[in-house]
Design a protein around this motif. Sequence first.
Motif, PDB file in Angstrom:
ATOM      1  N   ALA A   1     -39.691  35.822 -12.855  1.00  0.00           N
ATOM      2  CA  ALA A   1     -39.731  36.551 -14.120  1.00  0.00           C
ATOM      3  C   ALA A   1     -40.865  36.053 -15.009  1.00  0.00           C
ATOM      4  CB  ALA A   1     -38.387  36.392 -14.842  1.00  0.00           C
TER       5      ALA A   1
ATOM      6  N   LYS B   1     -43.332  37.953 -18.309  1.00  0.00           N
ATOM      7  CA  LYS B   1     -42.129  38.347 -19.041  1.00  0.00           C
ATOM      8  C   LYS B   1     -42.284  39.679 -19.759  1.00  0.00           C
ATOM      9  CE  LYS B   1     -43.573  35.133 -22.583  1.00  0.00           C
ATOM     10  NZ  LYS B   1     -43.569  33.706 -22.866  1.00  0.00           N
ATOM     11  N   ARG B   2     -43.499  40.176 -19.857  1.00  0.00           N
ATOM     12  CA  ARG B   2     -43.639  41.492 -20.479  1.00  0.00           C
ATOM     13  C   ARG B   2     -43.751  42.602 -19.429  1.00  0.00           C
ATOM     14  NH1 ARG B   2     -43.251  40.050 -25.152  1.00  0.00           N
ATOM     15  NH2 ARG B   2     -44.406  38.350 -26.112  1.00  0.00           N
ATOM     16  N   ASN B   3     -43.647  42.205 -18.200  1.00  0.00           N
ATOM     17  CA  ASN B   3     -43.767  43.181 -17.114  1.00  0.00           C
ATOM     18  C   ASN B   3     -42.358  43.537 -16.644  1.00  0.00           C
ATOM     19  OD1 ASN B   3     -43.764  44.058 -14.337  1.00  0.00           O
ATOM     20  ND2 ASN B   3     -45.934  43.543 -14.259  1.00  0.00           N
ATOM     21  N   ARG B   4     -41.998  44.799 -16.757  1.00  0.00           N
ATOM     22  CA  ARG B   4     -40.628  45.205 -16.427  1.00  0.00           C
ATOM     23  C   ARG B   4     -40.294  44.870 -14.981  1.00  0.00           C
ATOM     24  NH1 ARG B   4     -39.131  51.075 -18.733  1.00  0.00           N
ATOM     25  NH2 ARG B   4     -37.116  50.160 -19.104  1.00  0.00           N
ATOM     26  N   GLY B   5     -41.273  45.057 -14.103  1.00  0.00           N
ATOM     27  CA  GLY B   5     -41.006  44.776 -12.688  1.00  0.00           C
ATOM     28  C   GLY B   5     -40.664  43.317 -12.486  1.00  0.00           C
TER      29      GLY B   5
ATOM     30  N   VAL C   1     -39.539  41.197 -14.643  1.00  0.00           N
ATOM     31  CA  VAL C   1     -38.257  40.832 -15.251  1.00  0.00           C
ATOM     32  C   VAL C   1     -37.108  41.350 -14.409  1.00  0.00           C
ATOM     33  CG1 VAL C   1     -36.807  41.228 -17.247  1.00  0.00           C
ATOM     34  CG2 VAL C   1     -39.224  40.677 -17.550  1.00  0.00           C
TER      35      VAL C   1
END
Lengths: 504, 100, 86, 678, 510
Positions: A157, A160-164, A166
């Motif tokens: 993760a 942390k700003r990348n949806r994938g 996370v």
Amino acid sequence: MLLQTQLPQWTALGPALILAITALVLFVIDSVDPDSTDSALLAGVSVVGTLAALGVAAWFLAAGTGQVGTGGEITLFRDALVVDGMSLFFTAIFTSVAAMVFVASYDYLKDRPDQAEFYSLVLLATTGMALLASSNSLATAFISLELTSLPSYALVAYLKRNRGSVEAGLKYFLIGALSSSVFVFGISLVYAVTGSLLFSDVASALGDLDQSFRGVAGIGVLMIAGGFAFKTASVPFHFWAPEAYEGAPAPVSAFLSSASKAAGFAVAFRVFVEAFPIATAVDLGIDWVLAFGILAVVTMTLGNFAAATQENVKRMLAYSSIGHAGYVLIGLAALSAGAATNGDVLGASMAHLLVYGFMNTGAFLFVALVEHWGVGRTFEDYNGLAERAPMACAAMTVFMFSLAGLPPFGGFFSKYFLFASAIGAGFWWLAAFGALNSALSLFYYSRVVKAMWIEESDGSFELTSRPIGLYAAIMVAAVGTLVLLPGFGPVIETAQTVAAALFG
Amino acid sequence: MVPAQWYLMLSAAIFCIGLFGILTRRNALLFLMSVELMLNAANVNFIAFSLQWGNVTGQTFALFTMALAAAEVAIGIGIILVLYRNFRDTDVTKATTMRW
Amino acid sequence: MVYETIAFALFALITVGCSLGVVLARDVWHSALLLGGALLSVAVHYVMLQAEFLAAMQILVYVGGVLILITFAVMLTRTNPEVNST
Amino acid sequence: MAGAFDYTPAIVLLPFLSFLLALGVGRSMPKGGALAGIAATGGSLLLSVWAMLAVANGGTYNQTIYTWAAGTGNSFELTFGLLVDPLAAMMLVIVSLIAFLVHVFSLGYMNDEGETGLPRYYAGLGLFTASMLGFVVANNLLMAFMFFELVGLCSWLLIGFWFREEAPPSAAKKAFLVTRFGDYFFLVGVVAVFATFGTAAFAGEGSFPALAEAALAGEAATEINTFGFAPQTWFTVVGLLVLGGVVGKSAQFPLHTWLPDAMEGPTPVSALIHAATMVAAGVYLVARMYGFYALSPTALGIIAFVGGFTALFAATMGVVKREIKQVLAYSTISQYGYMMLALGAGGYIAATFHLMTHAFFKALLFLGAGSVIIAMHHNENMWDMGGLKERMPVTYWTFLAGSLALAGIFPFSGFWSKDEVLYEALAHGLGGTPLLLAAWAMGLLAVFFTGFYTFRMVFLTFHGEPRTDVARDPHGVGWNVKAPLTVLGVLAVVAGFVNMVPVAKLTGAHIEFLHDWLAHGLGGLTSEHYGELTGQFAGYETGYVGSELTTVLLSGALSLGLALAGAGLAYKLYNVPAPVEHTDRLGSVKTLLFNNYYQDEYQVWLADTAARNVARGADKFDQGVIDGVVNGISSVSLFSGSRVRRIQTGVVSNYAALLTLGLVALLLGIGLMGGWFL
Amino acid sequence: MIIEALIAYTFVAALATFLAPDERAGQVAFLLSLVPVVGSLYMWGQYDATGNALLGGDLAFETTIEWLRVAGYTLSWHVGVDGISMPLIVLTTVLTTLSIVSAWTPITDRASQFYGLMLFMEANLLGVFTALDFFLWFVFWEAVLVPMYFLIGVWGGPRRKYAAIKFFVYTNVASLVMFIGFIALVFGLGDSVSSLSLPEIAQALRQEGTLGQFGALTPEALRAVAFAAMFFGFGVKVPIVPVHTWLPDAHVEAPTPVSVMLAGVLLKMGTYALLRFNFTMLPDVAQTYAVPIAAIAVISVIYGAFLAMAQQDLKRIVAYSSVSSMGYVILGLIAYTEYGVGGATFQMVAHGLISGLLFMTVGVIYNATHTRMVGDMSGLADRMPITSGILVAGAFGYMGLPLMAGFAAEFFIFVGSFESAVLPFAPVFTAAAMFGIVIVAGYFLFAMQRTLFGPFRLETDYEITSAPVHDTLPLAVLLLCIIALGVAPELFFGMITDAVTPILNAGGGF
């Protein structure tokens, strides 16, 4: 000889200690300069640390530390940890992979925050792996397993700003938490029937076990197997793998799919061989060899079949990684009580893991390189890439063909020796399944090659940079993969020797 | 003394309840809590059989479990928080950008 | 002996009940509370199993640490009404 | 004496050299390589004559000169060698003579007509000659087969010489394919001979005819592998297999269909093919290994019957043809039928005799036809000719001589040889082999048709009024056309005198030179030995009508009478100023004859439609079923792959559920097997 | 050491060619490839061995260096040459050089990669034909696939991707199956072998009683199963019906020089391996199943010929006819006679040359006309007389014209199989297979008649002229080789039979 006599015993843990110390050094650097984005320093320290650990491990391995020739395994901390050939062999795998990942991360992480954390987390995970390979008790196994897993969750993760990223972290964590509870519960059951956590004691207690407890023991054993299946991304604990590998930063995927998987196997080999000896287990009706046989077949089949129809290269590699877990499981599935071939089979698995460490890491690092260029992740995006970056694509071709088991690459020998040793152990059906899957795997691996070399590019991308670190790491992996064919002798001989020692 | 087998039953029950929670609830926090239950189930075993076998191995292990459970929860909550930040939700079934 | 059995049965019931509550409660907040209950009753079991130190640790680490963390997370993520749904 | 044989390889190699020269540097040579070819064949002719003289002096030559392949172990060797005995020496002279004349003639037919591709033409002729000569001197069956095949290749090259048109390549292909079909059996036969005897030598103690004879006589049978058959049965089978090649090359029924089409080639080539090389090769082969055939009455009977039938069958087709070369083509088939009939009837000498005379008069006829064709500006239709007698006398008179020989009119060469053929068939038929009588009857009947179509051709071409402008003012021909015609014309008249059996019988004079010629030579290859063999193994005995003399005279008179009758009918119908077609009188037979008994149709159907349909079917099966399975496996794999990946739903709760399910399933499975729940 | 030197040199040459500039790569590769040709001819000249590589006796240029030990088995760098491999080595080097020259015209794109891969393939092919250790051999065997995949995939025709992957996966499956079969056999031998050296294994297998129980399989069953697995594995490469369908696709899509190598050398790997493994190591099984094997051979011959007849694409015709020709090889092998097995080996060389010649010629025609369809062409002999002449010669060579290599090979095979004592009904099988020579004549004559002869008629917007010299020269060289071998088969046949005899001698022992 040298170490046995002149160095204190605890130094046998040298590689793990070096790794841990390097991680601490990184924390220190980070606390001195919290906003440091000096990649060179951070990556450099990490690389130096891991290479030092690798060097020590290789030295120990060559010097025979913990091996039969120098007086057998070295046990430490009241037998909780053990250093023998196998642990050193695996430590070599972990540290090589980690070193390549660090070199590659130098570019991949450039201009990102929290670099020091990244490096130290990877180092801590590597430390955990080194300990995992050395653990001689279910307690240390569990703790080092968690020490490996917990940083991994965070690493997946990391973006942390990348949806994938996370989402991948979440899934990895949730499945991981579930698996570790299963694992712990399994340990508790085994403890319940044996009253001990040390492998040797567990083994002897199982030998005297009242038949009426075999159900409890069996459930415990299989639950422990589940815990390792999670770590090695084997069916049915593999569900996290595709998403985690796809969503995680590519260097992390490389690290997880190569080193972490190897770590899972390292401990699984030791636990099952030493704590649940086949003869005892079979007497109790706990036929874990058969269980691993089933798991191996299902895992390799599922992994390869799912990989065959992927559109995303990284996800394809993720599934292929599951497929390879299936191959390696042959090492646990082609055993039989007291057979002379056990060491060969297990050794072949270990050798495959080593080669896999190079070729798979290389493949994921190539994906990292492509991500770095911002080319895209699907097969179509790779079209015509070879025109722009022939060297890197040649390396990727090496990885793909090596993964598929073609010469003149290391994967050829490791895969075929694995199959051969399975046949030699009489488990030809495992080899047959492996062969079927291997053929299928050639199809999807060559899709990557086809995209890079054969398809025409649509000309929409420009490669802006030539990241040195990534290139260097990929080349190291490629050269390693290549050299492992002619130089496979020491690898397989060492692996089979140390594996045979496990049964001794 | 209560027979150890009873504790075995108890722990199995707790374990199954935790598992049930994991399978049925979609909230990530409940997922975490269910995992805690399962870990506790294991701990019950350890402590019960520690007494049974007369050694402290089980107790020690239980201690490790607690520590690691705590660490796991810490990591988990961190992840859940970034999940929440990215997906505005803690429903684990919502994060499905990657599949197949 | 009998008392022990009764106590075991009682606390086992409490433990199981609370655990069931954790997974069945509609509200996360209730779940968190019930988890605390379950953990405490497990601690009682520990005491019965002559593991007083662990019981203390159980209370300290779990109820004091883990539960607070969870509560904290519940608070942070509670703005969304869908959280309540199962 | 031995000197002649030392140069025997040169007989073969000289034309081969001319082939290489024409192929390599023909473009820059004068006359497109013709002179080299003439020199080479002339040289071969001289050497052949020398060799023949040597043979006449009692010499023979049977020598292995080159080991083609030798097994290391206990297997047999495959070799090339030379065998020059009376038969071969005679054939050498015939072949090299005709090849020489054809080369000369080609100067007129090809060079003077301004054809392109002359080097190719002369290369083909050279190779053709070389192959045939090589075939003639072969001392074993394998070598014979190899040159036999080369002959086939050359016929393909030369028949298809005018490759820019549609028909010649097609005819060439047909010729090669049909003969190849025969050669297939031949090759099986060769292989069988090796497998049976371990050798394929024609002559000598260890030759396969000798071994076969010994086997039948009960001596040394152990060395021979007859694959579980009785030796005689097996020898018959092997003989018939080899005969397949003969039937193909010598255009015997039913593999005769290629020959009329082969008229698409240049006319000198036709002369070469029909008179001396390709077609003669088949008959020569039977004569060459006659010692083997003589052991099998069945094979002999079949040969005789096929020969007789072909003689009649082809003759009937010859009567309706419009093109001059077509008539000649069918006559060739028919005449080779006679030779086969003779061979089958035990008339080894008769067959050889007819082979020789036929070579001369048929070469003559073809070259004459070629001369006519030159004159007619390459129009071959006889109905467009007429009255050429006055305009091209040399051609006419020589052609007439050839025609008389072909029709078997006394005292031209054809009469003597054909008469002997029929006499042998009759005599042996009467001697207790009634099958031969049937063959004889067919052969006899064919005499009538031969006379008819031959003179129909002569009259239509040369007599009457010219029917077209070209025929009124034909193109002249040069010395290079006339000279070969003259040489051959003389030979067609006199060649028969070497073996005037009826006269000999009548007068008692010793004038059967050919008998004497073939009676000496290598042991086991003499006509006397063959006579013994047919008597011993095939049960051929000579029977007579009345006495021997009456039979001889009766036979001669009968055939002469029939030939004259045929010629007379032709005279009546066609020797008129403006002849008309009389074919309508034949009614439905006319269609049958024009269509050659529909032989081509079924063969084309077999080779083309049927084979293609089978091929298409196989292709469909291959693409659909076999490749379909392959592609199906991959599709199924990919499809199941696309299903398998659906397990990964992306919902982590499902993962947990599946994980649990999987673990439980594993627990249950292993538990049940391990008996935990008992 | 000459083998090592050759292989190593060729690898280095491949690398050097990769780095050469595209414009010069063709010439560079050609010059570099001359060295292996000279080297192999030198080996041929120096060759004086008489043994069989697997069954003992004299071997030429043999080297053994221990490489590694795995599971109690020694793997070595073990190479050597006997009468069976020597001709194939010469074939490989000669064909590679000629293919490189023939690539000058058609290959314009990414030339250095192309030629580099060709040389890389050559190196591996040399390895296949010389290696005498199973794993060493297997490395080379599999490594050949890699360059082939690229050569078809990158430089091939419109459906090249499909063809390349089909070839790749199909042959890989085959290798895997073969591998399992062979390894099972090795482990069945137990302690009687201590290395994966092929001679050791072969000799052990030919001795009675050395093969033990393997799992549930009795020694007999193990022999049969392993034989079947290896037969399948090598049969795909050969290819034999019904596992041949990758071949037409690969051939049609591959560029000409690659087709030449594919038909000329790669198919020979299959038959070579069949001879070395199945027929040398397990003669008893082969002889037990002689009838089905011969049936497969005959079906391959006839069925392949009919398939060729149905094709409209010249390349497909030649491709399918390879299926047919390879059937003869199988027939010769199963005969277990000197001429049969020797002829089969000779056919490997002969077919390599002849099919190479035909593919090259078709390629030259394609370069000029940009079509390969029979129906599109007519009367080409008018414009391309030399090429047409060579095509005619090649086609007749394929039809088995005497004094060309094909006839010698086929005749040896026929003689050998006819007299086979091993194969029941050998004459019937032989005669049936021989009918292939009629069919092959049929379709080649039809094809030639329609393409080369008749009036010239091909609508193109460019002039069709004679091919350049560097296109024609390889054809001429090949033709000369074919004729030389046809006139003097002893050039190879003697050494072949030397090496074949040991196979037959001990073969009757079971």
